[in-house]
Scaffold this motif. Sequence first.
Motif, PDB file in Angstrom:
ATOM      1  N   UNK A  82       0.899  -1.120   0.046  1.00 14.36           N
ATOM      2  CA  UNK A  82      -0.046  -0.136   0.022  1.00 14.36           C
ATOM      3  C   UNK A  82       0.660   1.348   0.010  1.00 14.36           C
ATOM      4  N   UNK A  83       0.935   1.909  -1.216  1.00 14.63           N
ATOM      5  CA  UNK A  83       1.733   2.987  -1.439  1.00 14.63           C
ATOM      6  C   UNK A  83       1.045   4.519  -1.007  1.00 14.63           C
ATOM      7  N   UNK A  84       1.718   4.972   0.199  1.00 13.22           N
ATOM      8  CA  UNK A  84       0.863   6.249   0.806  1.00 13.22           C
ATOM      9  C   UNK A  84       1.130   7.495   0.445  1.00 13.22           C
ATOM     10  N   UNK A  85       2.129   7.509  -0.370  1.00 14.34           N
ATOM     11  CA  UNK A  85       2.777   8.900  -0.948  1.00 14.34           C
ATOM     12  C   UNK A  85       2.676   8.821  -2.513  1.00 14.34           C
ATOM     13  N   UNK A  86       2.981   9.934  -3.107  1.00 11.10           N
ATOM     14  CA  UNK A  86       3.010   9.875  -4.665  1.00 11.10           C
ATOM     15  C   UNK A  86       4.413   9.446  -5.168  1.00 11.10           C
ATOM     16  N   UNK A  87       4.262   8.560  -6.112  1.00  9.45           N
ATOM     17  CA  UNK A  87       5.558   8.001  -6.996  1.00  9.45           C
ATOM     18  C   UNK A  87       5.848   8.805  -8.216  1.00  9.45           C
ATOM     19  N   UNK A  88       7.133   8.757  -8.403  1.00  7.05           N
ATOM     20  CA  UNK A  88       7.434   9.347  -9.900  1.00  7.05           C
ATOM     21  C   UNK A  88       6.915   8.440 -10.902  1.00  7.05           C
ATOM     22  N   UNK A 135      -2.922  14.477   3.608  1.00  8.43           N
ATOM     23  CA  UNK A 135      -2.443  15.777   2.952  1.00  8.43           C
ATOM     24  C   UNK A 135      -0.928  15.670   3.016  1.00  8.43           C
ATOM     25  N   UNK A 136      -0.202  15.428   1.548  1.00  9.71           N
ATOM     26  CA  UNK A 136       1.033  15.283   1.501  1.00  9.71           C
ATOM     27  C   UNK A 136       1.785  16.413   1.416  1.00  9.71           C
ATOM     28  N   UNK A 137       1.048  17.807   1.453  1.00 13.58           N
ATOM     29  CA  UNK A 137       1.746  19.087   1.177  1.00 13.58           C
ATOM     30  C   UNK A 137       2.007  19.737   2.780  1.00 13.58           C
ATOM     31  N   UNK A 138       1.625  19.083   3.656  1.00 12.83           N
ATOM     32  CA  UNK A 138       1.903  19.813   4.890  1.00 12.83           C
ATOM     33  C   UNK A 138       3.580  19.566   5.338  1.00 12.83           C
TER      34      UNK A 138
END
Length: 217
Positions: A82-88, A135-138
């Motif tokens: 389960x990939x919880x952040x964005x990947x390239x 929210x990945x931007x925090x």
Amino acid sequence: MTRVKICCISSIEEARIAVREGASALGLVSQMPSGPGVVTEDLIAEIAATVPPSVGTFLLTSRTEPADIIAQQKRCRVNTIQICDRLAPGAHDFLRESLPGVSLVQVVHVNDESSVEEALEVSRVVDAILLDSGNQSLPVKELGGTGRTHDWALSKRIVQSVDVPVFLAGGLHAGNVSEAIRAVEPFGVDLCTGVRTEESLDPRKLSAFMEAVRSVA
């Protein structure tokens, strides 16, 4: 019946309770920038080894480098990442080639209209999507486990737009899961804090949650 994934499993006994109650998948949380349920990779491997093959063992990872994710899977021996952040771009394809037989589930944090486009794009390279509140931007990323619901109307649009199974997470509990299933019609639901008391899996809350899911079917 809507599938149920119980996250933040922290012991073999919690895994046994969840499986006994009918969970289709278990979430095992590796190092995260924030949120509950983090356990060591050694414990994840120990728990995963005891789970029946028919039950999904999801390694929640905050890693974004494919090589790091592959190394984690090798150590933990789970059947799902389960990939919880964005990947390239291209990272999912590399993971699929490197981990044959291991399912890839991408988390999409539902915040606004852009989440629909993000889900549609990533659905082409994964086996399933999990919609969560985060929210990945925090400055300190929120990658799940917030205990908050999000806009289920956006989640419904994602379910209707993609061709892969979709799990719904974010603030679910026995009191709202029936409404959530009717509103979104997901393949599965996922939760952590909604079935816990003082951070421990609560069999009574879990039983009530499962009964609420079954009531929709």
